[in-house]
Enzyme design. Structure first.
Site, PDB file in Angstrom:
ATOM      1  CB  THR A   1     -35.036  30.603   8.374  1.00  0.00           C
ATOM      2  OG1 THR A   1     -35.993  29.730   8.992  1.00  0.00           O
ATOM      3  CG2 THR A   1     -34.046  29.785   7.581  1.00  0.00           C
TER       4      THR A   1
ATOM      5  CE  LYS B   1     -38.722  33.102   7.498  1.00  0.00           C
ATOM      6  NZ  LYS B   1     -39.425  31.925   8.009  1.00  0.00           N
TER       7      LYS B   1
ATOM      8  CE  LYS C   1     -36.562  25.418  17.309  1.00  0.00           C
ATOM      9  NZ  LYS C   1     -35.815  26.065  16.209  1.00  0.00           N
TER      10      LYS C   1
ATOM     11  CE  LYS D   1     -36.512  31.154  18.169  1.00  0.00           C
ATOM     12  NZ  LYS D   1     -35.724  31.080  16.955  1.00  0.00           N
ATOM     13  NE  ARG D   2     -43.307  22.805  16.229  1.00  0.00           N
ATOM     14  CZ  ARG D   2     -43.672  21.692  15.630  1.00  0.00           C
ATOM     15  NH1 ARG D   2     -43.891  21.667  14.325  1.00  0.00           N
ATOM     16  NH2 ARG D   2     -43.861  20.586  16.320  1.00  0.00           N
TER      17      ARG D   2
ATOM     18  CG  HIS E   1     -32.193  21.004   6.937  1.00  0.00           C
ATOM     19  ND1 HIS E   1     -32.333  22.320   6.535  1.00  0.00           N
ATOM     20  CD2 HIS E   1     -32.240  20.256   5.817  1.00  0.00           C
ATOM     21  CE1 HIS E   1     -32.475  22.352   5.221  1.00  0.00           C
ATOM     22  NE2 HIS E   1     -32.425  21.112   4.756  1.00  0.00           N
TER      23      HIS E   1
HETATM   24  C1  26Q Z   1     -36.934  12.732  11.990  1.00  0.00           C
HETATM   25  C2  26Q Z   1     -37.181  11.391  12.177  1.00  0.00           C
HETATM   26  C3  26Q Z   1     -38.456  10.912  12.129  1.00  0.00           C
HETATM   27  C4  26Q Z   1     -39.486  11.808  11.906  1.00  0.00           C
HETATM   28  C5  26Q Z   1     -39.231  13.138  11.709  1.00  0.00           C
HETATM   29  C6  26Q Z   1     -37.963  13.610  11.751  1.00  0.00           C
HETATM   30  C7  26Q Z   1     -37.687  15.043  11.535  1.00  0.00           C
HETATM   31  C8  26Q Z   1     -38.672  15.892  11.074  1.00  0.00           C
HETATM   32  C9  26Q Z   1     -38.413  17.238  10.879  1.00  0.00           C
HETATM   33  C10 26Q Z   1     -36.438  15.573  11.762  1.00  0.00           C
HETATM   34  C11 26Q Z   1     -36.189  16.909  11.562  1.00  0.00           C
HETATM   35  C12 26Q Z   1     -37.167  17.761  11.118  1.00  0.00           C
HETATM   36  C13 26Q Z   1     -36.960  19.195  10.907  1.00  0.00           C
HETATM   37  C14 26Q Z   1     -35.817  19.817  11.072  1.00  0.00           C
HETATM   38  C15 26Q Z   1     -35.724  21.264  10.918  1.00  0.00           C
HETATM   39  O1  26Q Z   1     -36.687  21.963  10.692  1.00  0.00           O
HETATM   40  N1  26Q Z   1     -34.510  21.809  11.029  1.00  0.00           N
HETATM   41  C16 26Q Z   1     -34.318  23.237  10.916  1.00  0.00           C
HETATM   42  O2  26Q Z   1     -33.987  23.527   9.573  1.00  0.00           O
HETATM   43  C17 26Q Z   1     -33.902  24.910   9.351  1.00  0.00           C
HETATM   44  C18 26Q Z   1     -33.657  25.135   7.875  1.00  0.00           C
HETATM   45  O3  26Q Z   1     -32.387  24.732   7.532  1.00  0.00           O
HETATM   46  C19 26Q Z   1     -32.806  25.516  10.219  1.00  0.00           C
HETATM   47  O4  26Q Z   1     -32.814  26.914  10.039  1.00  0.00           O
HETATM   48  C20 26Q Z   1     -33.039  25.198  11.688  1.00  0.00           C
HETATM   49  O5  26Q Z   1     -31.954  25.654  12.474  1.00  0.00           O
HETATM   50  C21 26Q Z   1     -33.221  23.705  11.858  1.00  0.00           C
HETATM   51  O6  26Q Z   1     -33.574  23.400  13.199  1.00  0.00           O
END
Ligand code: 26Q
Length: 749
Positions: free
Chosen positions: A591, A595, A489, A483-484, A298
């Site tokens: 995503t 929406k 972004k 969004k976050r 992701h």
């Molecule tokens: C990594 C290492 C240690 C702790 C946490 C993490 C971590 C946590 C959450 C790494 C990544 C995430 C989240 C990633 C995320 O939300 N990615 C998004 O995924 C969506 C669904 O596929 C995409 O639409 C977005 O583009 C993407 O940013």
């Protein structure tokens, strides 16, 4: 499930003398009594979704709709003098950060609506994603006590199925809480709670609020192993009870989908059980694992790629560390025999120096590896996993993300849904492709659509007034970026673009400008200073603009507090223009963009992630695209100098200078830090995300959209074309692809 019997139960609920909370529990319990009625074939092949996050949002309306009784229930309780809207302040289940966690929720919904057997595994956090409010424009975080007021009638504690998870220093009990997912069938989301000692309980206490980087490493590893091991342990145990140790057939009945690398310990745990506990050889165990696991990536952000210090793993999970070392050597030997070049072997290695790479384990062990939008998958194949792709091209494929049209259209936009029902019948509700049947040239249809958009904007304005105390301009273009908060972004770029418009308006340069409202919603991870600074900057701009009587009838900025799934359900239908402006190559898919499209907003954005496919589906003329493309970025980076960019463009200089010239107070020095990030060689290269490079073209694109909006019929047509071409972005389509190409599972009914 039996709709009639459920309606009957609802009718039998008396409201007299009951609190809203009591009613909430009683109605939910009536729905819960439907779980057992679903047809279940236990021996089927099933898919299991391993995700450390599930951003479910509010379950109440969704579940009543899925059970087919929402409208009826509204009526039944209205007659008893109780308004079901009362439950609009039930807390969201926010056991996720953003895109990845919400995707998991959409996929459970779609699989269940279509009748596919898909069960989710995750963590039942005591506190979900923090709640946010602003104080003097700065973000304050508060714990999300999501069970506080309304409890959780949608889960069933299954203490009888608890399982022990062993760490070097303690054994933790994983107690499942099962949440039914309603649809054509009933699936289960099983969330584990950690129990046994105060130390153990910490593991499921709270969700990590960073959606990219690793902090507090030890607890994070514990969380990851905790739920992965509980899930694998349970499934293997159940399999052995039924089939004995004939593990060769395990992959015929199970497919494990890893939602990013956060559950990669499930691979190690699976190998550990098969070898150390059940006595299989390592080679056989790996072979079975390779037919069981699948992996979705992701993100390509380097800081989000998980790699753990082996010494840390050795300390808290010694057996798992041994398995990983074994896998490292095993895979290395395999490649050596296959004549793989040394540098490619290094790129794919499970252990690299002191660290082990979660992604490399996932890629090696998974039968299929997928990205989440066409361009993202291409980047995985050509760059991030280049070596693995050359060695094992047959593993790789793309499945572009999707969002559930039930929550993101039928539930949040009943008006637009009723319009479709009237023009097209009900077929679109089970196959969104039917929306293409709507003639977007028909004047009556365009007028009806425009009227719905107007209504949704009015509802949004009323909601924002009640929540934020800000009255939105009524006849304005509503432009939203929700969004976050992340540098890539580029909310900062939107802030600058607003200042462009502001100064132009002040100077009387935009005589035909249609009043515009910018709506922001975003949480910044607590430890992400730069992101928090951007929130403060945007709030400063909101103060400046909204307080300036020369412009505040034509330009307005509002940053809503505590943006979450339920807030999204209000903002998205009430938006005209969806901002999706990430630096090309950084947003895996997005995503939210889908929406907005589904609710008839045009996209104003860059050629990144799924934006590219959105524009392809709805037409270039119906969206506003600007900025550097993925293929150009590398070249640009070679010569780009932000100092030169502002020297050559005085408008650009003027908006950037507001960070340091006293336009805004900066006691905390955070605006100065933003400035430094644009011009100084620090952590990354100066202006690493090309904010100042793309900004002039961004402002132009905003003005193009603003000019087009003057012809409201033409603009409504662009919007309706977006809405009616959005079928591809339904998670029903995405789930069909996973089911056929990755999981090879069949519908239950
Ligand atoms: C990594 C290492 C240690 C702790 C946490 C993490 C971590 C946590 C959450 C790494 C990544 C995430 C989240 C990633 C995320 O939300 N990615 C998004 O995924 C969506 C669904 O596929 C995409 O639409 C977005 O583009 C993407 O940013």
């Amino acid at each position: 499930m039996n709709r009639e019997s459920l309606s009957e139960k609802l009718r039998a609920i008396s409201v007299a003398g009951k609190s809203a909370q009591e009613l909430y529990t009683e109605i939910s319990e009536a729905c819960m009594s439907e779980c057992g009625c679903a047809v279940r074939k236990l021996s089927e092949r099933r898919a299991y979704y391993f995700s450390i996050e599930y951003l479910m949002g509010r379950m109440f309306y969704n579940n009543l709709m899925a059970l087919g009784v929402l409208n009826e229930a509204r009526k039944i309780f209205a007659e008893k003098g109780f308004d079901l809207n009362r439950f609009e302040d039930v807390e969201d289940a926010a056991l996720g950060n953003g895109g990845l966690g919400r995707l998991a929720a959409c996929y459970l919904d779609s699989a269940t609506a279509l009748g596919y057997p898909l069960c989710g595994f995750g963590i039942r956090y005591r506190y979900g994603l923090f709640r946010q409010r602003f104080e003097n424009g700065r973000q304050i975080e508060e714990a999300d006590d999501w069970l506080k007021t309304w409890g959780d009638p949608w889960s069933v504690r299954r203490a009888d199925e608890a399982i022990g998870v062993t760490f070097a220093d303690m054994v933790v009990t994983a107690v499942p809480y099962d949440m039914p997912i309603f649809g054509k069938t009933v699936n289960t989301l099983r969330l584990f709670q950690a129990e046994g000692s105060p130390e153990a309980e910490k593991i499921s206490e709270y969700l990590y609020p960073a959606d990219d980087t690793e902090e507090g490493k030890l607890l994070r590893i514990r969380q990851e192993y905790f739920f992965s091991a509980a899930a694998v342990g349970q499934l293997v145990q159940r399999y052995v009870r039924k089939n004995g140790r004939q593990f060769e057939r395990f992959p015929d009945f199970h497919v494990f989908q890893l939602n990013d690398t956060h559950a990669v310990f499930a691979v190690a745990e699976f190998l550990r059980l098969l070898t150390n506990v059940y006595g299989l050889t390592f080679a056989r165990a790996v072979g079975i694992a390779q037919r069981t696991f699948r992996y979705t990536n992701h993100t390509i952000l380097p800081e989000a790629l998980e790699s753990w210090d082996m010494r840390l793993v050795e300390r808290i999970l010694p057996e798992i560390a041994q398995v990983l070392k074994g896998l490292h050597l095993y895979s290395k030997r395999k490649w050596e025999r296959g004549g793989c070049p040394a540098d490619e072997m290094r790129q794919m290695a499970v252990i690299r120096g002191k660290y082990f790479s979660m992604a490399n384990v996932a890629v090696y062990i998974s039968e299929k590896v997928n990205g989440v939008a066409a361009i993202h998958t291409k980047i995985l194949e050509e760059q991030l996993f280049g070596a693995a792709y050359r060695q094992m091209p047959e593993k790789f494929l793309n499945v572009t993300n999707g969002v559930t049209p039930r929550r993101w259209l039928m539930l949040c936009n009943e008006e637009l849904s009723a319009f479709y029902d009237k023009r097209l019948g009900y077929g679109w509700r089970t196959d969104l492709r039917a929306l293409r049947g709507l003639n977007c040239d028909d004047a009556d249809d365009l007028a009806a659509f425009a009227e719905i958009k107007r209504q949704k904007k009015a509802q949004l304005a009323a909601y924002i007034l009640s929540r934020e105390g800000v009255a939105l301009l009524p006849d304005a273009v509503y432009v939203a970026q929700v969004k976050r908060l992340h540098e890539y972004k580029r909310q900062l770029m939107t802030a600058f673009a607003i200042l462009y418009l502001y100064f132009d308006l002040k100077e009387g340069k935009l005589p035909d400008f249609t009043p515009t409202v910018f709506i922001f919603g975003a949480k910044a991870a607590g430890g992400y200073r730069r992101a928090k600074a951007v929130i403060k900057f945007i709030n400063d701009i909101a103060c400046l603009v909204n307080g300036d009587e020369e412009v505040n009838t034509r330009l307005q900025v509002v940053f809503v507090q505590n943006y979450d799934v339920s807030y999204a359900e209000k903002i998205i239908p009430g938006t005209d223009v969806s901002l999706q402006v990430s630096t090309a190559g950084f947003e895996a898919s997005g995503t939210g963009n889908m929406k907005f499209m589904m609710n008839g907003a045009v996209t104003l954005g860059t050629m990144d992630g799924a934006n590219i496919e959105i524009v392809e589906a709805s037409g270039g003329r119906n969206n506003y695209i600007f900025g550097a493309r993925v293929g150009e970025i590398e070249e640009i980076k070679k010569y780009y100098d932000p100092h030169e960019a502002v020297a050559r463009n005085l408008k650009l200089k003027r908006v950037v200078d507001t960070l340091t010239d006293g336009t805004f107070q900066d006691e905390g020095g955070e605006l100065k830090e933003i400035y430094s990030s644009l011009f100084e060689q620090t952590y990354n290269s100066p202006d690493h995300y090309l904010v100042l490079y793309d900004l002039p073209k961004y402002a132009e694109a905003l003005l193009r959209a603003n000019a087009d909006y003057r012809d409201q019929t033409v603009f409504a047509q662009k919007q309706l074309l977006n809405a009616t071409r959005s079928a591809f972005f339904s998670s029903d389509r995405a789930i069909e692809e996973y089911a056929k190409k990755i999981w090879k599972i069949e519908k239950l009914l």
